[in-house]
Design a protein around this motif. Structure first.
Motif, PDB file in Angstrom:
ATOM      1  N   ALA A 185       0.820  -1.215   0.000  1.00  0.00           N
ATOM      2  CA  ALA A 185       0.000   0.000   0.000  1.00  0.00           C
ATOM      3  C   ALA A 185       0.852   1.261   0.000  1.00  0.00           C
ATOM      4  CB  ALA A 185      -0.940  -0.007   1.212  1.00  0.00           C
ATOM      5  N   ARG A 186       2.047   1.179   0.585  1.00  0.00           N
ATOM      6  CA  ARG A 186       2.943   2.346   0.605  1.00  0.00           C
ATOM      7  C   ARG A 186       3.808   2.444  -0.647  1.00  0.00           C
ATOM      8  NH1 ARG A 186       3.492   0.263   5.841  1.00  0.00           N
ATOM      9  NH2 ARG A 186       5.459  -0.739   5.263  1.00  0.00           N
ATOM     10  N   GLY A 187       3.773   1.434  -1.472  1.00  0.00           N
ATOM     11  CA  GLY A 187       4.636   1.401  -2.653  1.00  0.00           C
ATOM     12  C   GLY A 187       4.085   2.223  -3.810  1.00  0.00           C
ATOM     13  N   PRO A 188       4.825   2.274  -4.915  1.00  0.00           N
ATOM     14  CA  PRO A 188       4.383   3.033  -6.088  1.00  0.00           C
ATOM     15  C   PRO A 188       3.225   2.311  -6.775  1.00  0.00           C
ATOM     16  CG  PRO A 188       6.407   1.836  -6.579  1.00  0.00           C
ATOM     17  CD  PRO A 188       6.133   1.608  -5.143  1.00  0.00           C
ATOM     18  N   GLN A 189       2.045   2.866  -6.664  1.00  0.00           N
ATOM     19  CA  GLN A 189       0.835   2.139  -7.065  1.00  0.00           C
ATOM     20  C   GLN A 189       0.804   1.802  -8.561  1.00  0.00           C
ATOM     21  OE1 GLN A 189      -1.509   0.884  -4.690  1.00  0.00           O
ATOM     22  NE2 GLN A 189       0.415   1.371  -3.664  1.00  0.00           N
ATOM     23  N   GLN A 190       1.172   2.736  -9.403  1.00  0.00           N
ATOM     24  CA  GLN A 190       1.140   2.436 -10.834  1.00  0.00           C
ATOM     25  C   GLN A 190       2.121   1.324 -11.161  1.00  0.00           C
ATOM     26  OE1 GLN A 190       0.683   5.374 -14.264  1.00  0.00           O
ATOM     27  NE2 GLN A 190       2.895   4.963 -14.347  1.00  0.00           N
ATOM     28  N   ALA A 191       3.312   1.389 -10.609  1.00  0.00           N
ATOM     29  CA  ALA A 191       4.320   0.373 -10.901  1.00  0.00           C
ATOM     30  C   ALA A 191       3.894  -0.998 -10.393  1.00  0.00           C
ATOM     31  CB  ALA A 191       5.657   0.775 -10.272  1.00  0.00           C
ATOM     32  N   ILE A 192       3.286  -1.034  -9.202  1.00  0.00           N
ATOM     33  CA  ILE A 192       2.808  -2.308  -8.650  1.00  0.00           C
ATOM     34  C   ILE A 192       1.721  -2.901  -9.549  1.00  0.00           C
ATOM     35  CG2 ILE A 192       1.429  -3.279  -6.770  1.00  0.00           C
ATOM     36  CD1 ILE A 192       3.095  -1.512  -4.856  1.00  0.00           C
ATOM     37  N   ARG A 193       0.787  -2.063  -9.954  1.00  0.00           N
ATOM     38  CA  ARG A 193      -0.326  -2.573 -10.762  1.00  0.00           C
ATOM     39  C   ARG A 193       0.132  -2.980 -12.158  1.00  0.00           C
ATOM     40  NH1 ARG A 193      -5.125   1.638  -8.735  1.00  0.00           N
ATOM     41  NH2 ARG A 193      -4.607   1.408  -6.513  1.00  0.00           N
ATOM     42  N   PHE A 194       1.048  -2.226 -12.739  1.00  0.00           N
ATOM     43  CA  PHE A 194       1.556  -2.598 -14.057  1.00  0.00           C
ATOM     44  C   PHE A 194       2.369  -3.892 -13.981  1.00  0.00           C
ATOM     45  CE2 PHE A 194       1.521   1.774 -16.421  1.00  0.00           C
ATOM     46  CZ  PHE A 194       0.143   1.798 -16.297  1.00  0.00           C
ATOM     47  N   THR A 195       3.099  -4.080 -12.884  1.00  0.00           N
ATOM     48  CA  THR A 195       3.866  -5.313 -12.724  1.00  0.00           C
ATOM     49  C   THR A 195       2.923  -6.502 -12.610  1.00  0.00           C
ATOM     50  OG1 THR A 195       5.698  -4.160 -11.665  1.00  0.00           O
ATOM     51  CG2 THR A 195       5.549  -6.530 -11.268  1.00  0.00           C
ATOM     52  N   LYS A 196       1.877  -6.376 -11.804  1.00  0.00           N
ATOM     53  CA  LYS A 196       0.895  -7.462 -11.700  1.00  0.00           C
ATOM     54  C   LYS A 196       0.264  -7.741 -13.056  1.00  0.00           C
ATOM     55  CE  LYS A 196      -3.580  -8.842  -9.851  1.00  0.00           C
ATOM     56  NZ  LYS A 196      -4.592  -8.779  -8.783  1.00  0.00           N
ATOM     57  N   ARG A 197      -0.121  -6.681 -13.762  1.00  0.00           N
ATOM     58  CA  ARG A 197      -0.766  -6.876 -15.066  1.00  0.00           C
ATOM     59  C   ARG A 197       0.163  -7.619 -16.021  1.00  0.00           C
ATOM     60  NH1 ARG A 197      -3.183  -1.783 -18.329  1.00  0.00           N
ATOM     61  NH2 ARG A 197      -4.260  -1.542 -16.324  1.00  0.00           N
ATOM     62  N   SER A 198       1.430  -7.261 -16.015  1.00  0.00           N
ATOM     63  CA  SER A 198       2.392  -7.922 -16.901  1.00  0.00           C
ATOM     64  C   SER A 198       2.573  -9.397 -16.542  1.00  0.00           C
ATOM     65  CB  SER A 198       3.744  -7.208 -16.837  1.00  0.00           C
ATOM     66  OG  SER A 198       3.635  -5.868 -17.259  1.00  0.00           O
ATOM     67  N   LEU A 199       2.785  -9.671 -15.248  1.00  0.00           N
ATOM     68  CA  LEU A 199       2.987 -11.051 -14.813  1.00  0.00           C
ATOM     69  C   LEU A 199       1.757 -11.908 -15.095  1.00  0.00           C
ATOM     70  CD1 LEU A 199       4.834 -10.452 -11.430  1.00  0.00           C
ATOM     71  CD2 LEU A 199       5.807 -11.504 -13.481  1.00  0.00           C
ATOM     72  N   ASN A 200       0.593 -11.332 -14.988  1.00  0.00           N
ATOM     73  CA  ASN A 200      -0.624 -12.116 -15.186  1.00  0.00           C
ATOM     74  C   ASN A 200      -0.871 -12.483 -16.638  1.00  0.00           C
ATOM     75  OD1 ASN A 200      -1.169 -12.382 -12.522  1.00  0.00           O
ATOM     76  ND2 ASN A 200      -2.946 -11.031 -12.483  1.00  0.00           N
ATOM     77  N   ASN A 201      -0.050 -11.948 -17.551  1.00  0.00           N
ATOM     78  CA  ASN A 201      -0.147 -12.426 -18.933  1.00  0.00           C
ATOM     79  C   ASN A 201       0.238 -13.902 -19.037  1.00  0.00           C
ATOM     80  OD1 ASN A 201      -1.167 -10.149 -20.270  1.00  0.00           O
ATOM     81  ND2 ASN A 201       0.858  -9.207 -20.385  1.00  0.00           N
ATOM     82  N   TRP A 202       1.064 -14.405 -18.112  1.00  0.00           N
ATOM     83  CA  TRP A 202       1.325 -15.854 -18.069  1.00  0.00           C
ATOM     84  C   TRP A 202       0.027 -16.605 -17.822  1.00  0.00           C
ATOM     85  CZ3 TRP A 202       5.832 -18.150 -19.329  1.00  0.00           C
ATOM     86  CH2 TRP A 202       6.988 -17.365 -19.344  1.00  0.00           C
ATOM     87  N   LEU A 203      -0.818 -16.073 -16.944  1.00  0.00           N
ATOM     88  CA  LEU A 203      -2.092 -16.724 -16.645  1.00  0.00           C
ATOM     89  C   LEU A 203      -3.079 -16.544 -17.797  1.00  0.00           C
ATOM     90  CD1 LEU A 203      -2.450 -15.654 -12.903  1.00  0.00           C
ATOM     91  CD2 LEU A 203      -1.610 -17.823 -13.809  1.00  0.00           C
ATOM     92  N   ARG A 204      -3.081 -15.366 -18.398  1.00  0.00           N
ATOM     93  CA  ARG A 204      -3.977 -15.149 -19.532  1.00  0.00           C
ATOM     94  C   ARG A 204      -3.628 -16.094 -20.683  1.00  0.00           C
ATOM     95  NH1 ARG A 204      -2.843  -9.805 -17.674  1.00  0.00           N
ATOM     96  NH2 ARG A 204      -4.675  -8.918 -16.652  1.00  0.00           N
ATOM     97  N   ALA A 205      -2.335 -16.348 -20.867  1.00  0.00           N
ATOM     98  CA  ALA A 205      -1.917 -17.266 -21.931  1.00  0.00           C
ATOM     99  C   ALA A 205      -2.427 -18.681 -21.685  1.00  0.00           C
ATOM    100  CB  ALA A 205      -0.388 -17.280 -22.047  1.00  0.00           C
ATOM    101  N   ALA A 206      -2.643 -18.996 -20.399  1.00  0.00           N
ATOM    102  CA  ALA A 206      -3.173 -20.325 -20.050  1.00  0.00           C
ATOM    103  C   ALA A 206      -4.691 -20.340 -20.022  1.00  0.00           C
ATOM    104  CB  ALA A 206      -2.618 -20.756 -18.689  1.00  0.00           C
ATOM    105  N   GLY A 207      -5.319 -19.252 -20.429  1.00  0.00           N
ATOM    106  CA  GLY A 207      -6.773 -19.169 -20.401  1.00  0.00           C
ATOM    107  C   GLY A 207      -7.473 -20.300 -21.145  1.00  0.00           C
ATOM    108  N   PRO A 208      -7.065 -20.648 -22.372  1.00  0.00           N
ATOM    109  CA  PRO A 208      -7.745 -21.755 -23.058  1.00  0.00           C
ATOM    110  C   PRO A 208      -7.645 -23.078 -22.305  1.00  0.00           C
ATOM    111  CG  PRO A 208      -6.515 -20.432 -24.630  1.00  0.00           C
ATOM    112  CD  PRO A 208      -6.113 -19.944 -23.264  1.00  0.00           C
TER     113      PRO A 208
END
Length: 269
Positions: A205-228
């Motif tokens: 919560a004290r960290g850089p919010q945009q950077a945290i959210r963009f990092t999560k969004r990027s990492l979750n592309n591994w999960l999106r790729a496994a969507g099918p």
């Protein structure tokens, strides 16, 4: 606040933009009935629109995180296309809405976690387990395929060999073993669980919010790729609710005995 309509989830805003969510059906070990299952699928969209929340922490009331699907709900799905279709959509929404929420989610897994509860526990971005935690995917115990989150994330977390072993056997795993194989982020003594979860939440919560959210969004592309893969597994799970195996699975759990599944004969399918 937009959380007034929830019945089985409690919301407690904490300082610094942390929202503590408690699954609240302790009288049945927080098992997910129809209402709670729906709430677990919707809540992540509401958190996305909550400007006051930076980090969500989710745990269970009492000594359990969530003991999977309520047996009455599961029995009501057997052979019922309408109920299966609703559960199918909600199970997919739990996973995809957690993936698509850019704000970080922390699960504090305080006890038993099975089924939909385990999906929430492991789809969280950071999972902190009590050493006394006991988890199992549990689908095979019911006679249906492991569908509601396992195929999309277990191989990424703990590798294919361990994923296959635990998903095919439905063996229970405690907190220490889950941490050892990489299935959870951390394991701590149960008395320290919430303190550790809130400590990690505060750091985020004290960290850089945009950077945290963009990092999560990027990492979750591994999960999106496994969507099918996930979509297929969820469909195969739902097919199981039209099999006599699920009727026997529910009966065996209720009667606290070993199931005797009728079996599957492809030639007669």
């Amino acid at each position: 606040m937009r959380y007034g309509g929830y019945q089985h989830l409690l919301f407690e805003p904490k300082d610094g933009g942390i929202l503590l969510i408690t699954i609240n059906r302790p009288e049945v070990l927080n098992a997910a009935n129809d209402r709670l299952h729906r709430e677990l699928s919707h809540v992540w969209r509401d958190i996305a629109e909550d400007d006051d929340t930076r980090v969500a922490v989710i745990t269970g009331a009492g000594k359990s995180f969530s003991a999977g699907g309520d047996l009455d709900m599961i029995a009501g799905m057997a052979g019922n296309a309408t109920n299966v279709a609703r559960a199918w959509k909600e199970a997919g929404d739990i996973v995809y809405n957690m993936i698509n929420l850019d704000k970080p989610i922390i699960s504090a897994i305080n006890g038993v976690a099975v089924g939909a509860g385990l999906a929430v526990a492991l789809m969280a971005d950071i999972s902190i387990a009590a050493d006394t935690m006991r988890i199992t995917d549990g689908h095979l115990r019911l006679g249906v395929a492991a569908g509601d989150h396992a195929a999309i994330i277990w191989p990424l977390l703990c590798g294919m060999a361990k994923a296959k072993y635990y998903l095919l056997t439905a063996d229970f795993i405690d907190g220490k073993e889950a941490e050892r194989i990489g299935l959870v982020s951390l394991c701590v003594p149960v008395a320290q669980l919430m303190q550790k979860a809130m400590e990690v939440a505060g750091k985020l919560a004290r960290g850089p919010q945009q950077a945290i959210r963009f990092t999560k969004r990027s990492l979750n592309n591994w999960l999106r790729a496994a969507g099918p893969t996930f979509d297929a597994s969820l469909a195969m799970e739902m097919l199981g609710f039209f099999s006599p195996d699920v009727v026997e699975g529910v009966a065996a759990i209720r009667e606290k005995r070993q199931p005797s599944f009728p079996g599957f004969n492809p030639a007669k399918a």
